[in-house]
Design a protein around this motif. Structure first.
Motif, PDB file in Angstrom:
ATOM      1  N   MET A   1    -116.991 -31.314  33.637  1.00  0.00           N
ATOM      2  CA  MET A   1    -116.833 -31.947  32.337  1.00  0.00           C
ATOM      3  C   MET A   1    -116.133 -30.960  31.404  1.00  0.00           C
ATOM      4  N   SER A   2    -115.152 -31.457  30.680  1.00  0.00           N
ATOM      5  CA  SER A   2    -114.430 -30.603  29.747  1.00  0.00           C
ATOM      6  C   SER A   2    -115.152 -30.583  28.402  1.00  0.00           C
ATOM      7  N   LEU A   3    -114.831 -29.584  27.606  1.00  0.00           N
ATOM      8  CA  LEU A   3    -115.422 -29.505  26.268  1.00  0.00           C
ATOM      9  C   LEU A   3    -115.064 -30.717  25.428  1.00  0.00           C
ATOM     10  N   ARG A   4    -113.881 -31.248  25.626  1.00  0.00           N
ATOM     11  CA  ARG A   4    -113.432 -32.428  24.880  1.00  0.00           C
ATOM     12  C   ARG A   4    -114.348 -33.622  25.124  1.00  0.00           C
ATOM     13  N   ASP A   5    -114.902 -33.720  26.308  1.00  0.00           N
ATOM     14  CA  ASP A   5    -115.781 -34.841  26.644  1.00  0.00           C
ATOM     15  C   ASP A   5    -117.223 -34.612  26.211  1.00  0.00           C
ATOM     16  N   ALA A   6    -117.520 -33.437  25.675  1.00  0.00           N
ATOM     17  CA  ALA A   6    -118.892 -33.084  25.346  1.00  0.00           C
ATOM     18  C   ALA A   6    -119.327 -33.547  23.964  1.00  0.00           C
ATOM     19  N   ILE A   7    -118.381 -33.908  23.094  1.00  0.00           N
ATOM     20  CA  ILE A   7    -118.734 -34.308  21.734  1.00  0.00           C
ATOM     21  C   ILE A   7    -118.032 -35.613  21.365  1.00  0.00           C
ATOM     22  N   ASP A   8    -118.584 -36.290  20.386  1.00  0.00           N
ATOM     23  CA  ASP A   8    -118.000 -37.522  19.864  1.00  0.00           C
ATOM     24  C   ASP A   8    -118.129 -37.526  18.353  1.00  0.00           C
ATOM     25  N   ASN A   9    -117.342 -38.393  17.715  1.00  0.00           N
ATOM     26  CA  ASN A   9    -117.398 -38.587  16.271  1.00  0.00           C
ATOM     27  C   ASN A   9    -118.216 -39.859  16.024  1.00  0.00           C
ATOM     28  N   PHE A  10    -119.329 -39.728  15.332  1.00  0.00           N
ATOM     29  CA  PHE A  10    -120.221 -40.859  15.100  1.00  0.00           C
ATOM     30  C   PHE A  10    -119.529 -41.991  14.345  1.00  0.00           C
ATOM     31  N   TYR A  11    -118.574 -41.647  13.492  1.00  0.00           N
ATOM     32  CA  TYR A  11    -117.866 -42.678  12.735  1.00  0.00           C
ATOM     33  C   TYR A  11    -117.063 -43.612  13.641  1.00  0.00           C
ATOM     34  N   GLU A  12    -116.669 -43.156  14.815  1.00  0.00           N
ATOM     35  CA  GLU A  12    -115.928 -44.045  15.719  1.00  0.00           C
ATOM     36  C   GLU A  12    -116.750 -45.279  16.050  1.00  0.00           C
ATOM     37  N   ARG A  13    -117.994 -45.085  16.349  1.00  0.00           N
ATOM     38  CA  ARG A  13    -118.886 -46.202  16.668  1.00  0.00           C
ATOM     39  C   ARG A  13    -119.052 -47.124  15.464  1.00  0.00           C
ATOM     40  N   LEU A  14    -119.236 -46.531  14.287  1.00  0.00           N
ATOM     41  CA  LEU A  14    -119.434 -47.333  13.079  1.00  0.00           C
ATOM     42  C   LEU A  14    -118.185 -48.123  12.714  1.00  0.00           C
ATOM     43  N   VAL A  15    -117.016 -47.526  12.914  1.00  0.00           N
ATOM     44  CA  VAL A  15    -115.765 -48.235  12.619  1.00  0.00           C
ATOM     45  C   VAL A  15    -115.565 -49.389  13.593  1.00  0.00           C
ATOM     46  N   VAL A  16    -115.871 -49.191  14.852  1.00  0.00           N
ATOM     47  CA  VAL A  16    -115.769 -50.286  15.826  1.00  0.00           C
ATOM     48  C   VAL A  16    -116.691 -51.425  15.411  1.00  0.00           C
ATOM     49  N   ASP A  17    -117.898 -51.099  15.007  1.00  0.00           N
ATOM     50  CA  ASP A  17    -118.835 -52.137  14.551  1.00  0.00           C
ATOM     51  C   ASP A  17    -118.280 -52.881  13.327  1.00  0.00           C
ATOM     52  N   ALA A  18    -117.693 -52.151  12.386  1.00  0.00           N
ATOM     53  CA  ALA A  18    -117.135 -52.771  11.187  1.00  0.00           C
ATOM     54  C   ALA A  18    -115.933 -53.646  11.533  1.00  0.00           C
ATOM     55  N   ILE A  19    -115.126 -53.201  12.478  1.00  0.00           N
ATOM     56  CA  ILE A  19    -113.989 -54.015  12.917  1.00  0.00           C
ATOM     57  C   ILE A  19    -114.482 -55.313  13.549  1.00  0.00           C
ATOM     58  N   GLU A  20    -115.487 -55.213  14.384  1.00  0.00           N
ATOM     59  CA  GLU A  20    -116.038 -56.413  15.016  1.00  0.00           C
ATOM     60  C   GLU A  20    -116.623 -57.365  13.975  1.00  0.00           C
ATOM     61  N   ALA A  21    -117.225 -56.821  12.932  1.00  0.00           N
ATOM     62  CA  ALA A  21    -117.834 -57.652  11.890  1.00  0.00           C
ATOM     63  C   ALA A  21    -116.785 -58.364  11.041  1.00  0.00           C
ATOM     64  N   THR A  22    -115.578 -57.826  10.997  1.00  0.00           N
ATOM     65  CA  THR A  22    -114.521 -58.417  10.165  1.00  0.00           C
ATOM     66  C   THR A  22    -113.414 -59.031  11.012  1.00  0.00           C
ATOM     67  N   ARG A  23    -113.650 -59.158  12.282  1.00  0.00           N
ATOM     68  CA  ARG A  23    -112.616 -59.639  13.210  1.00  0.00           C
ATOM     69  C   ARG A  23    -112.174 -61.059  12.866  1.00  0.00           C
ATOM     70  N   GLU A  24    -110.862 -61.269  12.972  1.00  0.00           N
ATOM     71  CA  GLU A  24    -110.274 -62.584  12.741  1.00  0.00           C
ATOM     72  C   GLU A  24    -109.585 -63.040  14.025  1.00  0.00           C
ATOM     73  N   GLU A  25    -109.448 -64.336  14.197  1.00  0.00           N
ATOM     74  CA  GLU A  25    -108.836 -64.881  15.406  1.00  0.00           C
ATOM     75  C   GLU A  25    -107.434 -64.355  15.652  1.00  0.00           C
ATOM     76  N   SER A  26    -106.684 -64.147  14.578  1.00  0.00           N
ATOM     77  CA  SER A  26    -105.285 -63.729  14.705  1.00  0.00           C
ATOM     78  C   SER A  26    -105.120 -62.234  14.976  1.00  0.00           C
ATOM     79  N   ASP A  27    -106.201 -61.459  14.965  1.00  0.00           N
ATOM     80  CA  ASP A  27    -106.107 -60.016  15.199  1.00  0.00           C
ATOM     81  C   ASP A  27    -105.662 -59.718  16.627  1.00  0.00           C
ATOM     82  N   THR A  28    -104.649 -58.877  16.746  1.00  0.00           N
ATOM     83  CA  THR A  28    -104.203 -58.438  18.068  1.00  0.00           C
ATOM     84  C   THR A  28    -104.821 -57.076  18.369  1.00  0.00           C
TER      85      THR A  28
END
Length: 87
Positions: A1-28
């Motif tokens: 496992m590389s050091l790059r794979d050892a950490i994550d940014n918590f905001y990534e998860r929150l932004v994905v959740d926010a995108i899903e909450a605001t998703r529109e049919e026309s979104d590509t």
């Protein structure tokens, strides 16, 4: 496992959740990827090594604030990407 794979940014998860909450049919997929990049660039980073640690040590009010910031950043990013789309 590389050091790059050892950490994550918590905001990534929150932004994905926010995108899903605001998703529109026309979104590509390309549009949403751009929205995610713009939103994350407007938010601070919050790195963690193990997600269980982040959830355990994060106060409820702090998490609520982070979710609100993420949603606001996504809404702003959606508008920015719409205004700056290449045709």
């Amino acid at each position: 496992m590389s050091l790059r794979d050892a950490i994550d940014n918590f905001y990534e998860r929150l932004v994905v959740d926010a995108i899903e909450a605001t998703r529109e049919e026309s979104d590509t997929a390309d549009y949403l990827t751009d929205v995610m990049c713009v939103a994350l660039n407007r938010l601070p980073t919050r790195y963690y090594r193990h997600s269980i640690d982040m959830m355990f040590y994060l106060a409820d009010e702090e998490l609520k604030g982070m979710k609100q910031k993420s949603l606001a950043a996504v809404k702003e990013a959606r508008e920015f990407v719409r205004e700056h789309q290449r045709e």
